[in-house]
Enzyme design. Structure first.
Site, PDB file in Angstrom:
ATOM      1  N   TYR A 284      -2.188  -1.141  10.390  1.00 18.50           N
ATOM      2  CA  TYR A 284      -2.274  -1.342   8.945  1.00 18.50           C
ATOM      3  C   TYR A 284      -1.028  -0.820   8.242  1.00 18.50           C
ATOM      4  O   TYR A 284      -0.415  -1.524   7.430  1.00 18.50           O
ATOM      5  CB  TYR A 284      -3.521  -0.651   8.387  1.00 18.50           C
ATOM      6  CG  TYR A 284      -3.717  -0.886   6.910  1.00 18.50           C
ATOM      7  CD1 TYR A 284      -4.003  -2.156   6.426  1.00 18.50           C
ATOM      8  CD2 TYR A 284      -3.613   0.163   5.996  1.00 18.50           C
ATOM      9  CE1 TYR A 284      -4.175  -2.379   5.066  1.00 18.50           C
ATOM     10  CE2 TYR A 284      -3.788  -0.048   4.644  1.00 18.50           C
ATOM     11  CZ  TYR A 284      -4.068  -1.329   4.181  1.00 18.50           C
ATOM     12  OH  TYR A 284      -4.229  -1.548   2.831  1.00 18.50           O
TER      13      TYR A 284
ATOM     14  N   SER B 172       0.859  -1.184   0.000  1.00 16.70           N
ATOM     15  CA  SER B 172       0.000   0.000   0.000  1.00 16.70           C
ATOM     16  C   SER B 172       0.891   1.229   0.000  1.00 16.70           C
ATOM     17  O   SER B 172       2.049   1.163   0.418  1.00 16.70           O
ATOM     18  CB  SER B 172      -0.885   0.015   1.253  1.00 16.70           C
ATOM     19  OG  SER B 172      -1.536   1.266   1.408  1.00 16.70           O
TER      20      SER B 172
END
Length: 264
Positions: free
Chosen positions: A154, A141
């Site tokens: 995350y 990401s």
């Protein structure tokens, strides 16, 4: 000698990015092994892709936040010599202050985003290196590069994915094994349903479709990119970042504390 098509394994394949990867690799003539928790969705997607592309699709319902689920996919990766591609796409996100989440929630996220990806990469890479062919795609990401409040776990897990992938790339350098890190930005997927953030609260112009994301990522793969960031238009930004990152690392190999840390 077998003339059967090669197999692409895709985790988190029941929707979103994983489902698009499944369709794209089916269109390229690969048979598929699709992994996700939701068996009904896997079967529906399998039937659709077999009818559209004339390929064979196996489904493997597995929860990769659970030990038994990881073991089931590990066994498939080790035992099926036709597997040539692993897409480590399965992942989750909970966007909230760190202390608002329980230890159990954080551990489950780490199990899925890090532990499963690591162990499946190990199972696949051992055979890929032995046969000197194969591709691993690890979905990281853009928060691998920049963490924000509410994304501690995350962002941390995706930072691991990027650095883990970089190290694997160095280990397979000079071989016919490829390892790609793919860094989505804001993408229209069902991850937002569990994240705690509504897509309605996100800037519409910043949201990329899963189809555009995967198509761009596969162009990057075909070009041999080590790190692909589909939403990044100005490549010089990445090149500058990489140059600075490597310069910082190399400048630390002095064995001497910097003057600002030395008492006067």
């Amino acid at each position: 000698m077998s003339t059967s098509p090669s197999v692409a394994v895709i985790t988190g394949a029941s929707s979103g990015i994983g489902a698009v990867y499944a369709e794209r690799f089916a269109a390229r003539g690969y048979d598929l092994l699709l992994v996700a928790r939701r068996e009904d969705r896997l079967r529906e997607l399998a039937s659709k892709l077999e009818a559209l592309h004339g390929i064979s699709v196996q489904t493997l319902p597995a929860d990769l936040a659970d030990e038994s689920g990881i073991q089931a996919v590990e066994e498939a990766l080790r035992s099926n010599e036709r597997i040539e591609i692993l897409v480590n796409n399965a992942g989750t996100a909970h966007i909230a202050p760190f202390t608002a989440g329980s230890a159990e929630l954080h551990q489950a996220d780490i199990m899925l985003n890090i532990t499963a990806l690591t162990r499946l990469s190990l199972a696949a890479l051992a055979r890929f290196q032995a046969q000197d062919s194969g591709t691993i795609i690890n979905v990281a990401s853009v928060v691998s590069l920049h963490a924000r409040a509410g994304s501690a776990v995350y962002s941390g897990t995706k930072g691991y994915v990027l650095n883990f992938t970089r190290a694997l790339q160095e280990e397979v350098a000079g071989s016919n094994v490829r390892v790609q890190a793919m860094l989505p930005a804001i993408t229209a997927t069902e991850i937002w349903d569990v994240s705690g953030v509504s897509m309605e609260d996100l800037p519409p112009a910043a949201i990329m479709t899963g189809e555009n994301l995967v198509d761009a990522a596969l162009v990057g793969l075909d070009k041999g990119e080590a790190v692909t960031i589909p939403a990044l238009h100005d490549l010089t930004l990445w090149e500058t970042y990489e140059k600075a990152r490597l310069a910082i690392f190399e400048s630390c190999l002095t064995g001497v504390p910097a003057p600002r840390y030395q008492e006067k």
